[in-house]
Design a protein around this motif. Structure first.
Motif, short mmCIF file in Angstrom:
data_model
loop_
_atom_site.label_atom_id
_atom_site.label_comp_id
_atom_site.label_asym_id
_atom_site.label_seq_id
_atom_site.Cartn_x
_atom_site.Cartn_y
_atom_site.Cartn_z
N GLN A 2 0.94 -1.07 0.16
CA GLN A 2 -0.10 -0.14 -0.03
C GLN A 2 1.06 1.08 -0.09
O GLN A 2 1.05 1.69 0.97
N ARG B 290 2.07 5.16 -0.44
CA ARG B 290 1.41 6.47 -0.27
C ARG B 290 2.84 7.36 -0.60
O ARG B 290 3.70 7.26 -0.34
N GLN C 291 5.47 2.77 2.47
CA GLN C 291 4.53 1.84 3.26
C GLN C 291 4.90 1.18 4.34
O GLN C 291 6.18 1.22 4.78
#
Length: 448
Positions: free
Chosen positions: A124, A126, A207
């Protein structure tokens, strides 16, 4: 479950995944509700389909052709990797509209039952844009300003996407210390330059970082780095009382991962978070042990862990950085607005087979102080376990450097470099002198 795991490994894996699931204890109800609406999936496994094996001369010819093609492909890959490496030194900033680094596509969902383990989280990433603005007032003579930049070496939990800067300086550049993986920006102003000012914009992808004890086989670290992470420093000695304390903490434990956990537990049980300490602390381990007052801020607590590990032969290092976003765990472990005083130090230690294992004892002690958590509080029990092997990446790492000598000055060494430093007419000052050095930092998430 992975069929290659032994029964003991499956139990360890189940314990790891179950502990990860306990993060929900800290999540706000709105986040939990949002997560329930999302489906979960797990990768399916299967055997590759078999193909007919060629026989006779045809088989030998096919084998030779395949080997030749493999060698050509390997050479092409090596050349391509070399070309990519030569272009990595200074990467331009990505456009604000660019997406974050591509995440692995989620596999199709499969049927689950009540006793299925939770899926391991997919990457994930970012992406953040961090803007640092520096202004200097009331100085005479030539001026130089230094600022630590985000760690330039890509790893599974942080990627630097580039930097840009502008200001009224005479010249500016970046230098590196590969051993400490430190990158430092500096700018010079000549005498009579008016009001010196500059702005640096960095883009970083992040992440969360997880350690899984059921997975071995990580790449070995360079021997030079490991030797450096065993050294005694001016404020982090590895003999005398430091070694004696570490030996008491580990007792008869021989496994290096278990030794690191025993030292982590000792630090949590014997330190206190002191909000009145200046900055992120002094990081003077010897002074802490001599006084018997094991209190301080993140640098003090993290460096105590590092010193104890090094004293018994476990390579360890601090990791200095900056909080840039809110926390899913506790409000005090996050940051927003002007981040100029939100520096934070974590730590990691190295074991063969597993590589670098992240820990954050300082944030456990900070949460205990801020939230007034009792010893038996379920949230504290989970947090202690969680922050051995987990970093919530609402924070960017700068470097692991100790006893830092700034390039272009013969002045004293700094215990560490985590915030801007300035020097004019032979006198050094930092952000604690707000009358002369103004520092504003803002972070914005730009991946949507």
């Amino acid at each position: 479950a992975d069929p290659t795991l032994t029964g003991e490994s499956r139990l360890k894996r189940r314990a790891f995944l179950a502990a990860s699931a306990l993060l929900s204890l800290f999540a706000p109800s709105s986040l939990l509700a949002a997560n329930k609406k999302k489906g979960t999936g797990a990768p399916t496994s299967g055997k590759p389909t078999s193909t007919a094996k060629p026989s006779g001369n045809a088989g030998r010819s096919a084998g030779r052709a395949s080997a030749k093609a493999g060698r050509s492909s390997t050479k092409a890959s090596a050349k391509g990797a070399a070309r990519r490496e030569s272009r990595r030194s200074y990467r331009p900033l990505v456009e604000r509209t660019s997406p974050p680094p591509a995440a692995v596509s989620a596999p199709p969902p499969i049927e689950r039952n009540a006793i299925s383990l939770p899926d391991e989280p997919l990457p994930q990433w970012r992406t953040y844009e961090v803007s640092s603005t520096i202004a200097v007032n009331n100085v005479k003579g030539k001026l130089r300003v230094w600022l630590p930049l985000p760690q330039y070496k890509d790893n599974p939990w942080q990627r630097s996407l580039g930097h840009s800067w502008h200001g009224n300086f005479e010249r500016a550049a970046v230098y590196r210390d590969p051993l400490s993986e430190m990158e430092v920006f500096y700018a010079d102003w000549k005498e009579g330059s008016g009001a010196p000012q500059l702005q640096i914009v960095s883009q970083i992808a992040k992440q969360d970082r997880h350690f899984d004890i059921t997975r071995r086989g990580s790449l070995a670290e360079r021997g030079e780095v490991l030797r450096h992470c065993l050294q005694s420093t001016q404020r982090v000695p590895t003999d005398g009382l430091v070694r004696l304390t570490a030996e008491r903490a580990i007792g008869r434990i021989k496994d290096p991962v278990a030794q690191g956990k025993a030292i982590y537990d000792w630090v949590l049980d014997n330190t206190m978070y002191d909000p009145s300490a200046s900055g992120i602390g002094r990081g003077d381990v010897e002074a802490m042990l001599d006084s018997g007052q094991f209190s301080g801020k993140s640098a003090d607590i993290a460096l105590l862990f590092v010193g104890l590990c090094r004293s018994i032969g476990i390579p360890a290092r601090p990791v200095f950085g900056l909080r840039i976003d809110n926390s899913r765990l506790f409000a005090g472990l996050g940051a927003s607005g002007n981040l100029c005083f939100r520096q934070h130090c974590r730590a990691e230690f190295y074991t063969p087979g597993y590589g670098w294992i992240p820990v954050d004892p300082a944030d456990v002690r900070k949460a205990i102080h801020d939230e007034r958590l009792l010893h038996a509080d379920p949230k504290l029990v989970v947090l202690r376990k969680l922050l051995f092997g987990f970093w919530e990446m609402n924070w960017i790492s700068f470097n692991a450097a100790l006893d830092v000598r700034l390039q272009g000055t013969s002045g004293r060494a700094l215990p560490f470099l985590v915030a801007p430093q300035a020097e004019a007419a032979g006198h050094r000052f930092d952000i604690s002198d707000s009358s002369r050095l103004s520092y504003v930092v803002n972070a914005t998430r730009i991946d949507g």
